[in-house]
Design a protein around this motif. Structure first.
Motif, PDB file in Angstrom:
ATOM      1  N   HIS A 176     -25.163   9.857  13.530  1.00  0.00           N
ATOM      2  CA  HIS A 176     -26.553   9.924  14.006  1.00  0.00           C
ATOM      3  C   HIS A 176     -26.599  10.022  15.530  1.00  0.00           C
ATOM      4  O   HIS A 176     -27.400  10.784  16.083  1.00  0.00           O
ATOM      5  N   LEU A 177     -25.758   9.241  16.190  1.00  0.00           N
ATOM      6  CA  LEU A 177     -25.748   9.264  17.654  1.00  0.00           C
ATOM      7  C   LEU A 177     -25.304  10.625  18.181  1.00  0.00           C
ATOM      8  O   LEU A 177     -25.896  11.152  19.138  1.00  0.00           O
ATOM      9  N   GLU A 199     -26.682  16.046  20.437  1.00  0.00           N
ATOM     10  CA  GLU A 199     -26.802  17.503  20.314  1.00  0.00           C
ATOM     11  C   GLU A 199     -28.239  17.955  20.516  1.00  0.00           C
ATOM     12  O   GLU A 199     -28.483  18.974  21.176  1.00  0.00           O
ATOM     13  N   ARG A 200     -29.205  17.204  19.948  1.00  0.00           N
ATOM     14  CA  ARG A 200     -30.609  17.572  20.143  1.00  0.00           C
ATOM     15  C   ARG A 200     -30.997  17.469  21.609  1.00  0.00           C
ATOM     16  O   ARG A 200     -31.706  18.328  22.131  1.00  0.00           O
ATOM     17  N   LEU A 201     -30.525  16.438  22.283  1.00  0.00           N
ATOM     18  CA  LEU A 201     -30.845  16.286  23.706  1.00  0.00           C
ATOM     19  C   LEU A 201     -30.198  17.384  24.546  1.00  0.00           C
ATOM     20  O   LEU A 201     -30.725  17.753  25.595  1.00  0.00           O
ATOM     21  N   GLY A 202     -29.068  17.889  24.096  1.00  0.00           N
ATOM     22  CA  GLY A 202     -28.373  18.941  24.826  1.00  0.00           C
ATOM     23  C   GLY A 202     -28.871  20.344  24.532  1.00  0.00           C
ATOM     24  O   GLY A 202     -28.431  21.306  25.162  1.00  0.00           O
ATOM     25  N   ILE A 236     -36.432  12.540  23.958  1.00  0.00           N
ATOM     26  CA  ILE A 236     -35.996  11.466  24.860  1.00  0.00           C
ATOM     27  C   ILE A 236     -36.515  10.124  24.355  1.00  0.00           C
ATOM     28  O   ILE A 236     -35.771   9.135  24.315  1.00  0.00           O
ATOM     29  N   THR A 237     -37.772  10.086  23.950  1.00  0.00           N
ATOM     30  CA  THR A 237     -38.352   8.851  23.405  1.00  0.00           C
ATOM     31  C   THR A 237     -37.617   8.435  22.133  1.00  0.00           C
ATOM     32  O   THR A 237     -37.280   7.264  21.949  1.00  0.00           O
ATOM     33  N   ARG A 238     -37.347   9.405  21.264  1.00  0.00           N
ATOM     34  CA  ARG A 238     -36.608   9.122  20.032  1.00  0.00           C
ATOM     35  C   ARG A 238     -35.203   8.612  20.350  1.00  0.00           C
ATOM     36  O   ARG A 238     -34.726   7.650  19.747  1.00  0.00           O
ATOM     37  N   ALA A 239     -34.549   9.233  21.321  1.00  0.00           N
ATOM     38  CA  ALA A 239     -33.198   8.821  21.702  1.00  0.00           C
ATOM     39  C   ALA A 239     -33.186   7.381  22.219  1.00  0.00           C
ATOM     40  O   ALA A 239     -32.264   6.617  21.917  1.00  0.00           O
ATOM     41  N   VAL A 252     -31.780   0.522  18.584  1.00  0.00           N
ATOM     42  CA  VAL A 252     -31.381   0.113  17.237  1.00  0.00           C
ATOM     43  C   VAL A 252     -29.856   0.135  17.111  1.00  0.00           C
ATOM     44  O   VAL A 252     -29.246  -0.794  16.562  1.00  0.00           O
ATOM     45  N   ALA A 253     -29.220   1.175  17.647  1.00  0.00           N
ATOM     46  CA  ALA A 253     -27.767   1.290  17.574  1.00  0.00           C
ATOM     47  C   ALA A 253     -27.083   0.115  18.269  1.00  0.00           C
ATOM     48  O   ALA A 253     -26.112  -0.439  17.750  1.00  0.00           O
ATOM     49  N   LYS A 254     -27.598  -0.275  19.425  1.00  0.00           N
ATOM     50  CA  LYS A 254     -27.014  -1.414  20.140  1.00  0.00           C
ATOM     51  C   LYS A 254     -27.098  -2.681  19.302  1.00  0.00           C
ATOM     52  O   LYS A 254     -26.160  -3.476  19.271  1.00  0.00           O
ATOM     53  N   GLN A 255     -28.206  -2.876  18.607  1.00  0.00           N
ATOM     54  CA  GLN A 255     -28.358  -4.064  17.767  1.00  0.00           C
ATOM     55  C   GLN A 255     -27.408  -4.025  16.579  1.00  0.00           C
ATOM     56  O   GLN A 255     -26.806  -5.042  16.211  1.00  0.00           O
ATOM     57  N   ILE A 256     -27.251  -2.854  15.967  1.00  0.00           N
ATOM     58  CA  ILE A 256     -26.319  -2.716  14.845  1.00  0.00           C
ATOM     59  C   ILE A 256     -24.900  -3.026  15.295  1.00  0.00           C
ATOM     60  O   ILE A 256     -24.159  -3.755  14.624  1.00  0.00           O
ATOM     61  N   ILE A 257     -24.522  -2.492  16.447  1.00  0.00           N
ATOM     62  CA  ILE A 257     -23.176  -2.732  16.982  1.00  0.00           C
ATOM     63  C   ILE A 257     -22.992  -4.205  17.315  1.00  0.00           C
ATOM     64  O   ILE A 257     -21.948  -4.796  17.019  1.00  0.00           O
ATOM     65  N   SER A 258     -24.007  -4.827  17.880  1.00  0.00           N
ATOM     66  CA  SER A 258     -23.950  -6.255  18.200  1.00  0.00           C
ATOM     67  C   SER A 258     -23.768  -7.088  16.934  1.00  0.00           C
ATOM     68  O   SER A 258     -22.959  -8.020  16.897  1.00  0.00           O
TER      69      SER A 258
END
Length: 76
Positions: free
Chosen positions: A11-12, A17-20, A33-36, A42-48
């Protein structure tokens, strides 16, 4: 629902790719950008949370008491 850290990674990279995509401009780019930013939070919380589970597992592996149990929240 069984998502993995591999799924998160996919997903990341898809978001990257979408941002690029140089075709996305203006308002659509701002939406991405807002979605990213939301995905990043959310990704940081999952990793934590994954790190916490890993640390709990390492602690349990280091304990001498074979009957010791993890808190239910941390059980796999």
């Amino acid at each position: 629902m069984q998502n993995t850290l591999g799924d998160l990674n996919n997903h990341l990279f898809a978001q990257l790719e979408r941002l690029g995509d140089e075709e996305i401009k203006g308002e659509k780019l701002q939406e991405e950008i807002t979605r990213a930013k939301a995905i990043n939070k959310v990704a940081k919380q999952i990793i934590s949370n994954g790190f916490l589970v890993l640390e709990a597992k390492k602690m349990m592996d280091d304990k001498m008491d074979a009957n010791a149990k993890l808190p239910k929240m941390l059980e796999a």
